[in-house]
Design an enzyme around this catalytic site. Structure first.
Site, PDB file in Angstrom:
ATOM      1  N   ASP A 187      -6.020  -3.299  -4.278  1.00  8.51           N
ATOM      2  CA  ASP A 187      -6.705  -2.185  -4.932  1.00  8.51           C
ATOM      3  C   ASP A 187      -8.205  -2.448  -5.076  1.00  8.51           C
ATOM      4  O   ASP A 187      -8.625  -3.568  -5.368  1.00  8.51           O
ATOM      5  CB  ASP A 187      -6.102  -1.985  -6.333  1.00  8.51           C
ATOM      6  CG  ASP A 187      -6.725  -0.818  -7.073  1.00  8.51           C
ATOM      7  OD1 ASP A 187      -6.641   0.314  -6.549  1.00  8.51           O
ATOM      8  OD2 ASP A 187      -7.310  -1.029  -8.153  1.00  8.51           O
ATOM      9  N   GLU A 210      -7.730  -1.241   0.021  1.00  8.70           N
ATOM     10  CA  GLU A 210      -8.292   0.064  -0.309  1.00  8.70           C
ATOM     11  C   GLU A 210      -9.804  -0.081  -0.457  1.00  8.70           C
ATOM     12  O   GLU A 210     -10.304  -0.444  -1.513  1.00  8.70           O
ATOM     13  CB  GLU A 210      -7.694   0.604  -1.613  1.00  8.70           C
ATOM     14  CG  GLU A 210      -8.243   1.966  -1.976  1.00  8.70           C
ATOM     15  CD  GLU A 210      -8.402   2.198  -3.473  1.00  8.70           C
ATOM     16  OE1 GLU A 210      -8.447   3.359  -3.856  1.00  8.70           O
ATOM     17  OE2 GLU A 210      -8.503   1.230  -4.236  1.00  8.70           O
TER      18      GLU A 210
END
Ligand code: CA
Length: 543
Positions: free
Chosen positions: A278, A308
């Protein structure tokens, strides 16, 4: 299960460069010089794995999500799903209402009564998480765990320490001299105690916070005095190290050690094949190189990783790919953005450019392709909706072309209904269309027909197409044609002389015959996609 994507990764030396110093073109040249054929081919042409994002922002918070994933595993495996990105299993400060990105305790997977005596997370308990991962693994589906390392939230007590106020819009601009601040940087994890880890987090472990209770009216990011922000992060706002909450100082040796310890612990806790990382644009680029190397050495196997890094700037993504030495895939944010604009253009999008500026086109081996995710869906932070009419076209592109590792969004597959606040503060009811029927057909076409050399015809403003001519193992050919405008036709080389083709989407019902040279004129309706597969004995049993 051995996953061919695990073996794709080729380690190349980190490119030490200024973020803007390497263009995509230069990086490609560099990789090609050093890795030769790697960009051009897949090592196993017969592998057509497909990932699913197994949650969306508004997934039901009834605590049954892990149980539903466990129960869905057989059907998903049968449909062709080979990997699932699980939502964060770790405890968020919002407890059962936390999607998981407001991370509080990495070692609480829904086991300890905190906060407010709540044991489970939004998705269920630790035991249910493990059972869901085992169910997927047992059905041949890899599980990718969501790793939230950038920040922590919900510290139990405040601490006072010296910090410098900096501007939200320019993190390099100091707004005044250093001073004592007071913020929620104390994490003792009273419900868990010392189980799994004895580390207690203090202000020294964080590089910055956005709250000072001694002067709450002063809006600033408060950066620890002796520690500049990491330079190897995204350069939006001058320096995008800080996102929210208590930002982890990943240069602190105790922080680094703890995150490695957690990774090993997580690999022991459940059968995990890899990770979704993340918010990596806010974390020092070199951190994950070291983290992944240590975890792979510990596990004794390759771990699939997708990061990400949400930006539509291809050069920035190229820089990151270079910096990680090919250790991780990245989500193809530029592709998702192209789909968004095409779907909103009412037929006025130049479909010849649909792959322009994307990882799918420039770095296919590192691209995880997608149509929508939990951040782009309606009402969410990075809202970039792909309209329902375009989704079958977008899914045909990511599922039936040769480039990229496609990821299906669960809310596109099953549909979703939810309410939430928009940016204007108003409540909205959202209904996302269920596309399961067409996606299942595309998945079947992906498994059975999307093999071998690809001929592309991205050559018309509205109507584009491509063919896959098959392999010895999957000998039957495929032709895909789609239009964002009126109905279209296209002559394409499908590699099969005098063969017959039918549209397995059911959108068109006639049969198309190829000529003696293996070419045929294929058709599609307006604003639609048709998937023409070669007729052969046994096809009717497949459909
Ligand atoms: Ca950070």
């Amino acid at each position: 299960m051995s996953h061919p994507f695990h073996d794709l990764r080729k380690r190349f030396e980190s490119i030490s460069n200024e973020q803007t110093g390497y263009t995509t073109c230069k990086l490609r040249e560099w990789i090609e010089d050093h890795l030769g054929h790697v960009l051009a081919i897949k090592p196993d042409a017969e592998f057509n794995g497909t990932m699913m994002q197994g949650f969306h922002w508004y997934s039901d918070g009834d605590g049954q999500h892990w149980n539903r994933l466990a129960a869905d595993a057989p059907a998903l495996a049968a449909a062709g799903i080979s990997g699932i990105w699980f939502p964060p299993a770790t405890k968020g400060f919002g407890g059962v209402n936390d999607v998981g990105y407001g991370i509080y305790d990495l070692f609480d997977l829904g086991e300890f009564p905190y906060p407010n005596g709540q044991v489970r997370t939004k998705y269920g308990t630790r035991e249910e998480f493990i059972l869901a991962a085992e169910s997927c693994r047992n059905h041949g589906i890899e599980v990718y765990a969501d790793v939230v390392f950038n920040h922590k939230m919900g510290g139990e007590f405040q601490e006072e320490y010296e910090a410098i106020p900096v501007s939200f819009s320019n993190r390099n601009q100091e707004l005044g001299p250093p001073r004592m601040i007071r913020s929620y940087t104390g994490f003792d994890f009273p419900a868990r105690g010392n189980q799994y880890s004895t580390m207690k987090w203090r202000w020294q472990h964080f590089s910055a916070v956005d709250y000072n209770s001694l002067d709450p009216g002063f809006k600033a990011i408060w950066r620890k005095v002796d520690k500049p922000f990491n330079a190897e992060v995204d350069w939006e706002n001058g320096n995008y190290d800080f996102l929210m909450g208590c930002d982890l100082d990943v240069d602190h040796p105790e922080v680094r050690g703890e995150l490695v310890h957690w990774g090993k612990w997580m690999l022991e806790a459940a059968p995990i094949a890899g990770f979704r990382l993340d918010a990596i644009k806010h974390i020092e680029g070199d951190f994950f190189n070291d983290w992944l190397d240590q975890l792979e050495a510990y596990a004794g196997r390759n771990l699939f990783c997708v990061g990400e890094y949400w930006t539509t700037k291809l050069d920035t993504l190229s820089w990151y790919i270079g910096n990680t030495g090919g250790r991780m895939h990245l989500f193809d944010a530029p592709l998702q953005n192209n789909f968004h604009h095409a779907s909103r253009s009412g037929g006025a999008f130049d479909m010849r450019t649909i792959l322009n500026g994307t990882l799918m086109k420039e770095f296919p081996l590192y691209a995880v392709t997608l149509v929508e995710n939990h951040d782009t869906q309606p009402l969410q932070a990075l809202e970039a909706v792909v309209e329902a009419w375009f989704k079958p076209l977008a899914y045909a592109i990511i599922l039936l072309r040769s480039e990229g590792y496609p990821c299906i969004f669960t809310a596109d597959y099953y549909g979703a209904n939810y309410t939430g606040k928009g940016r204007d503060g108003q409540d909205y009811s959202i209904s996302l269309t269920r596309h399961k029927a067409i996606i299942d057909i595309l998945l079947l076409a992906r498994r059975m027909f999307a093999h071998g050399p690809q001929h592309s015809y991205l050559d018309h403003f509205n109507c584009i197409g491509w063919t896959r001519v098959g392999t010895a193992q999957h000998p039957h050919a495929l032709a895909v044609i789609l239009s964002d405008g009126p109905a279209g036709t296209k002559w394409m080389d499908v590699g099969k002389p005098l063969a017959s083709f039918q549209d397995i989407t059911g959108h068109l019902h006639h049969i198309i015959h190829s000529n003696a040279d293996g070419w045929a004129e294929f058709h599609c309706n307006g604003g639609s996609v048709s998937v023409w597969v070669e007729q052969h004995e046994g096809l009717s049993e497949l459909l």
